[in-house]
Write a protein that holds these residues in place. Structure first.
Motif, PDB file in Angstrom:
ATOM      1  N   THR A   1       0.900  -1.090  -0.059  1.00  0.00           N
ATOM      2  CA  THR A   1      -0.014  -0.006   0.066  1.00  0.00           C
ATOM      3  C   THR A   1       0.941   1.392   0.261  1.00  0.00           C
ATOM      4  O   THR A   1       2.160   1.228   0.299  1.00  0.00           O
ATOM      5  CB  THR A   1      -1.057   0.029   1.255  1.00  0.00           C
ATOM      6  OG1 THR A   1      -0.090   0.333   2.397  1.00  0.00           O
ATOM      7  CG2 THR A   1      -1.678  -1.090   1.571  1.00  0.00           C
ATOM      8  N   PRO A   2       0.284   2.647  -0.325  1.00  0.00           N
ATOM      9  CA  PRO A   2       0.986   3.623  -0.204  1.00  0.00           C
ATOM     10  C   PRO A   2       1.735   3.798   1.255  1.00  0.00           C
ATOM     11  O   PRO A   2       2.815   4.285   1.456  1.00  0.00           O
ATOM     12  CB  PRO A   2       0.176   4.812  -0.319  1.00  0.00           C
ATOM     13  CG  PRO A   2      -0.770   3.963  -1.446  1.00  0.00           C
ATOM     14  CD  PRO A   2      -1.187   2.660  -0.790  1.00  0.00           C
ATOM     15  N   THR A   3       0.887   3.420   2.338  1.00  0.00           N
ATOM     16  CA  THR A   3       1.536   3.581   3.596  1.00  0.00           C
ATOM     17  C   THR A   3       2.782   2.623   3.949  1.00  0.00           C
ATOM     18  O   THR A   3       3.579   2.950   4.284  1.00  0.00           O
ATOM     19  CB  THR A   3       0.471   3.259   4.506  1.00  0.00           C
ATOM     20  OG1 THR A   3      -0.753   4.116   4.491  1.00  0.00           O
ATOM     21  CG2 THR A   3       0.987   3.382   6.143  1.00  0.00           C
ATOM     22  N   SER A   4       2.577   1.521   3.106  1.00  0.00           N
ATOM     23  CA  SER A   4       3.656   0.484   3.405  1.00  0.00           C
ATOM     24  C   SER A   4       5.071   0.918   2.638  1.00  0.00           C
ATOM     25  O   SER A   4       6.060   0.685   3.142  1.00  0.00           O
ATOM     26  CB  SER A   4       3.329  -0.964   3.127  1.00  0.00           C
ATOM     27  OG  SER A   4       3.237  -1.034   1.794  1.00  0.00           O
ATOM     28  N   LEU A   5       4.853   1.403   1.678  1.00  0.00           N
ATOM     29  CA  LEU A   5       5.794   1.954   0.850  1.00  0.00           C
ATOM     30  C   LEU A   5       6.479   3.328   1.451  1.00  0.00           C
ATOM     31  O   LEU A   5       7.812   3.551   1.841  1.00  0.00           O
ATOM     32  CB  LEU A   5       5.368   2.618  -0.613  1.00  0.00           C
ATOM     33  CG  LEU A   5       5.340   1.593  -1.581  1.00  0.00           C
ATOM     34  CD1 LEU A   5       4.685   2.195  -2.998  1.00  0.00           C
ATOM     35  CD2 LEU A   5       6.846   1.211  -2.085  1.00  0.00           C
ATOM     36  N   ILE A   6       5.717   4.326   2.291  1.00  0.00           N
ATOM     37  CA  ILE A   6       6.469   5.284   2.996  1.00  0.00           C
ATOM     38  C   ILE A   6       6.910   4.666   4.206  1.00  0.00           C
ATOM     39  O   ILE A   6       8.210   5.231   4.681  1.00  0.00           O
ATOM     40  CB  ILE A   6       5.115   6.044   3.444  1.00  0.00           C
ATOM     41  CG1 ILE A   6       4.605   6.951   2.271  1.00  0.00           C
ATOM     42  CG2 ILE A   6       5.364   7.051   4.567  1.00  0.00           C
ATOM     43  CD1 ILE A   6       3.218   7.861   2.715  1.00  0.00           C
ATOM     44  N   ASP A   7       6.419   3.760   4.930  1.00  0.00           N
ATOM     45  CA  ASP A   7       7.258   3.047   6.134  1.00  0.00           C
ATOM     46  C   ASP A   7       8.493   2.592   5.372  1.00  0.00           C
ATOM     47  O   ASP A   7       9.354   2.524   6.396  1.00  0.00           O
ATOM     48  CB  ASP A   7       6.336   1.892   6.513  1.00  0.00           C
ATOM     49  CG  ASP A   7       5.193   2.487   7.193  1.00  0.00           C
ATOM     50  OD1 ASP A   7       4.860   3.698   7.598  1.00  0.00           O
ATOM     51  OD2 ASP A   7       4.089   1.472   7.559  1.00  0.00           O
TER      52      ASP A   7
END
Length: 358
Positions: A89-95
């Motif tokens: 997800t975008p959030t996992s990529l940011i993490d």
């Protein structure tokens, strides 16, 4: 520099969506509306002047289009996907961008779509540069040369700003909310190779670079107030605010010196010492190499590749100082300025929120 014609995206419509296979555009857009209009206007005229050259340009554009369609087949960075390695997800990529802070080149940590898109951007940049050079030498087409130069430089700034985002994300001294915001901006940049940040910052950086080219600084006093004033008088309010608020910080002033004079912090200090010992008040750019005893290209070229090359030298030097814990600027002037813009935007958002709550 005008803003590129990309449609605004509501991030809430796709972040961590439960739909693992959202509807996607069937055709990737390689060019902005402005770029399409420019190409469509100039191609018939090139064909009338030189059919063979027009065919060469057409083949190049078709190759770029094929590359764009190949990039588009890779999963969007702004949507949820079930990949072989698990859910992304975008959030996992940011993490992932925040967490992977190992020293060394991060190329193999970055998404495939980001790397392929970067290649497409460089290929498009070279294509528009070729249009600019060709039209410049044809009397009937010379009026288009500046427009193609502008599009070339605009793409170069997207490349530079990607680098700055990666630098700032790595900076663990920055607030986590800023680092996550830069990571999100980076995803948007990778998806479209344009974002609001580059549209806001690029014109200022270009103006600073053009002003720096017109300067003929006297190496000796270095960082003379006259050079800085000449640059600042031609800038917008945001740049002036940056100078007023941040130039007193050692890292910012040192990064500004490197930018202005085109030589490293270490070379600046060596030159200062030599001139002081010899009792020489100041020298010109053409004398720098002689006094340092090594070839130094301190002048500022016209080519967009020259700008980017000079930036990468300053970037690599800053990274080395950070890693080796050496004195001198640990960021580039571009890093400091984009960080300042982020701080200003965040402060404005907070003030607006406070005003609405009253």
């Amino acid at each position: 520099m005008p803003q590129d014609d990309f449609e605004q995206i509501d991030l809430n419509t796709f972040f961590d969506s439960q739909d693992a296979n959202p509807v996607r555009d069937e055709k990737a857009e390689m060019l902005t509306t402005r770029q399409k209009d420019l190409i469509q206007e100039v191609m018939p005229q090139i064909k009338a002047v030189d059919p063979e050259k027009a065919q060469n340009f057409q083949e190049r554009l078709e190759a770029l289009e094929a590359l764009a369609q190949a990039v588009a087949k890779f999963p969007s960075l702004l949507e949820r996907h079930e990949l072989i390695g698990g859910t992304r997800t975008p959030t996992s990529l940011i993490d992932s961008l925040i967490d992977h802070q190992d020293a060394g080149d991060a190329t193999l940590q970055l998404p495939s779509k980001a790397m392929l898109g970067k290649g497409l951007l460089v290929a498009k940049m070279h294509t528009f540069s070729s249009f600019a050079k060709y039209t410049h030498h044809i009397a009937e087409l010379k009026k288009y040369s500046k427009a193609f130069d502008t599009e070339t430089v605009s793409s170069m700034y997207s490349l530079l700003i990607e680098d700055v985002y990666l630098n700032l994300i790595r900076d663990t001294t920055q607030p986590m909310e800023y680092r996550r915001e830069w990571a999100l901006s980076l995803l948007l940049l990778w998806e479209h190779w344009n974002d609001q940040g580059s549209a806001q910052v690029a014109p200022v950086l270009e103006s600073v670079w053009m002003a720096r080219r017109r300067l003929a600084p006297a190496f000796g006093t270095m960082m003379g107030t006259s050079e800085l004033l000449l640059i600042s008088m031609q800038m917008d309010d945001q740049w002036i605010a940056f100078i007023k608020q941040k130039l007193g910080e050692p890292g910012v002033s040192q990064a500004m010196e490197e930018f202005l004079f085109g030589i490293s912090f270490e070379q600046i200090n060596t030159l200062r010492t030599i001139l002081k010992e010899k009792g020489i008040p100041a020298i010109g750019r053409d004398e720098v190499s002689k006094f340092l005893g090594e070839h130094v290209k301190s002048d500022a070229g016209l080519d967009y590749r020259d700008f980017y090359a000079k930036y990468t030298v300053r970037r690599d030097n800053a990274r080395s100082r950070t890693r080796l814990k050496l004195n001198g600027p640990h960021k580039t002037l571009e890093d400091y300025f984009i960080q300042f813009v982020t701080e200003q935007n965040k402060e404005k958002q907070n003030n607006d929120t406070f005003a609405k709550s009253k």
